[in-house]
Design an enzyme around this catalytic site. Sequence first.
Site, PDB file in Angstrom:
ATOM      1  CG  ASN A 275      -3.847  -2.033   6.924  1.00 32.09           C
ATOM      2  OD1 ASN A 275      -4.227  -1.590   5.492  1.00 32.09           O
ATOM      3  ND2 ASN A 275      -5.090  -3.114   7.075  1.00 32.09           N
TER       4      ASN A 275
ATOM      5  CE  LYS B 200      -3.542  -2.714   2.200  1.00 31.37           C
ATOM      6  NZ  LYS B 200      -5.236  -2.646   3.441  1.00 31.37           N
TER       7      LYS B 200
ATOM      8  CE1 TYR C 233      -9.264  -3.091  -0.005  1.00 33.40           C
ATOM      9  CE2 TYR C 233      -8.406  -1.470  -0.452  1.00 33.40           C
ATOM     10  CZ  TYR C 233      -8.760  -2.438   0.359  1.00 33.40           C
ATOM     11  OH  TYR C 233      -7.489  -2.612   0.428  1.00 33.40           O
TER      12      TYR C 233
ATOM     13  CG  HIS D  34      -5.257  -6.120  -0.448  1.00 37.00           C
ATOM     14  ND1 HIS D  34      -6.627  -6.646  -0.040  1.00 37.00           N
ATOM     15  CD2 HIS D  34      -5.287  -7.345  -1.841  1.00 37.00           C
ATOM     16  CE1 HIS D  34      -7.467  -7.681  -0.232  1.00 37.00           C
ATOM     17  NE2 HIS D  34      -6.470  -7.567  -2.072  1.00 37.00           N
TER      18      HIS D  34
ATOM     19  CD  GLU E  95      -8.664  -9.041  -3.700  1.00 32.27           C
ATOM     20  OE1 GLU E  95      -8.998  -8.517  -3.517  1.00 32.27           O
ATOM     21  OE2 GLU E  95      -7.352  -9.483  -3.906  1.00 32.27           O
TER      22      GLU E  95
HETATM   23  P1  GDP Z   1      -8.031  -7.183   5.537  1.00 28.80           P
HETATM   24  O1  GDP Z   1      -8.257  -8.047   4.798  1.00 28.80           O
HETATM   25  O2  GDP Z   1      -7.188  -7.906   6.557  1.00 28.80           O
HETATM   26  O3  GDP Z   1      -6.989  -5.994   4.836  1.00 28.80           O
HETATM   27  O4  GDP Z   1      -9.206  -5.959   5.788  1.00 28.80           O
HETATM   28  P2  GDP Z   1     -10.672  -5.419   5.462  1.00 28.80           P
HETATM   29  O5  GDP Z   1     -10.693  -6.287   4.470  1.00 28.80           O
HETATM   30  O6  GDP Z   1     -11.434  -5.680   6.367  1.00 28.80           O
HETATM   31  O7  GDP Z   1     -10.428  -4.003   5.389  1.00 28.80           O
HETATM   32  C1  GDP Z   1     -10.093  -3.099   3.869  1.00 28.80           C
HETATM   33  C2  GDP Z   1      -9.037  -2.990   4.623  1.00 28.80           C
HETATM   34  O8  GDP Z   1      -9.048  -2.079   4.875  1.00 28.80           O
HETATM   35  C3  GDP Z   1      -7.419  -2.626   5.876  1.00 28.80           C
HETATM   36  O9  GDP Z   1      -6.833  -3.797   4.960  1.00 28.80           O
HETATM   37  C4  GDP Z   1      -7.768  -1.665   5.856  1.00 28.80           C
HETATM   38  O10 GDP Z   1      -6.409  -0.908   4.986  1.00 28.80           O
HETATM   39  C5  GDP Z   1      -8.833  -0.782   6.013  1.00 28.80           C
HETATM   40  N1  GDP Z   1      -9.805  -0.700   7.175  1.00 28.80           N
HETATM   41  C6  GDP Z   1     -10.332  -1.922   7.833  1.00 28.80           C
HETATM   42  N2  GDP Z   1     -10.542  -1.694   8.907  1.00 28.80           N
HETATM   43  C7  GDP Z   1     -10.702  -0.357   8.844  1.00 28.80           C
HETATM   44  C8  GDP Z   1     -10.988   0.660  10.191  1.00 28.80           C
HETATM   45  O11 GDP Z   1     -11.776   0.286  11.696  1.00 28.80           O
HETATM   46  N3  GDP Z   1     -10.610   2.664   9.804  1.00 28.80           N
HETATM   47  C9  GDP Z   1      -9.935   2.345   8.656  1.00 28.80           C
HETATM   48  N4  GDP Z   1      -9.339   3.686   9.042  1.00 28.80           N
HETATM   49  N5  GDP Z   1      -9.924   2.114   8.337  1.00 28.80           N
HETATM   50  C10 GDP Z   1      -9.951   0.492   8.287  1.00 28.80           C
END
Ligand code: GDP
Length: 332
Positions: free
Chosen positions: A305, A202, A242, A308, A319
């Site tokens: 973070n 990222k 997303y 991905h 994807e």
């Molecule tokens: P991943 O599969 O571990 O990447 O997690 P998710 O699919 O749940 O979320 C996608 C991405 O959205 C994450 O990698 C973060 O960059 C972002 N994200 C997830 N949860 C949060 C949150 O509670 N707050 C914010 N600001 N970003 C989030």
Amino acid sequence: MLAAGRGRRMGGAKHLRPLAGVPLAERVVRALLRTSAARVRLVLAPDDAAGRALATRIGVAALAAEDPDEGRAASVRAAVRAAASDSRGALFALADQPFLEPDDFERLFDAFRAEPGAIVRAEYGGEPGSPVLFPADCFAELLLLRGREGGRSLVERRRERVRLVSLPPEHGRDLDAPEDWPAESAPLPSAAHMERTFSIVKPDAVRGRKLGAILEAIEASGLTIVATKMVQLDQPKAEGFYAVHKERPFFKDLVKFMTSGPVLVSVLEGDDAVARYRKLMGATDPAKADAGTLRKRFATNIEQNAVHGSDSPDNAQTEIAYFFSATELVKR
Ligand code: GDP
């Protein structure tokens, strides 16, 4: 992948019968997951709980053929109905051909890309056979099929559009009846658990010059990079990627973050690549991530973070196709 038949000649559930420990349907689905197909779906009889469990274990979506006793046509219709509205075509693979390799399917896809209106059909030693790939403009006619009629009747009606692609006859072998079953010592197709996953480094990690360290950790984990490129996402591309999160409160911020600088998108290959890469990445929130994981080492917070990784082989397929064309993926 059509696997809704009752397998009467095999004494039931042929698609679940193992060949050297791996069910036929699993072999074929895993081979398809290593191709450039945008989506892989497993069509099952509605009461096939074991088949659905298999789909869940592999990580692909299962579809129910409405009436499996009707024959092949019910499966074809279920698959066509589930095709995305932007689908350019659909290839119908069968569980009885567990020796087909990802490359064989890819050659059919290549022929289709070279001539998008064509019906592409495999041929073995001069004999036409399965699988067959139909362009989307045939979908309406496929939905009219009934009974034991497979796509073959359509192939015959549209003979002028059919393009044959010659594949190795030993790969096309059909396990139709018990006497076709090879001895356990028979040569097996490529590794059954080989998988692909999709990775993004990222913008935070690219900006922080962590690319080298992240790629090093990926390679050290045993995963193989089969494609990679730096891209700058624009808003529509990030929103599309997303889309599943579009109702979430953090969606807008996430899109803003993902478009804030270049990212490195990659395709990783290896046994159980999806689960292994998720493990290497660590929890979404770096505060909860295990020591040594990429997010523990490089992430700033739950949003920024660092990386991905796809959460299922099914999503990995989608994807990968969202960012890469078939010719950008190398063989290693
Ligand atoms: P991943 O599969 O571990 O990447 O997690 P998710 O699919 O749940 O979320 C996608 C991405 O959205 C994450 O990698 C973060 O960059 C972002 N994200 C997830 N949860 C949060 C949150 O509670 N707050 C914010 N600001 N970003 C989030």
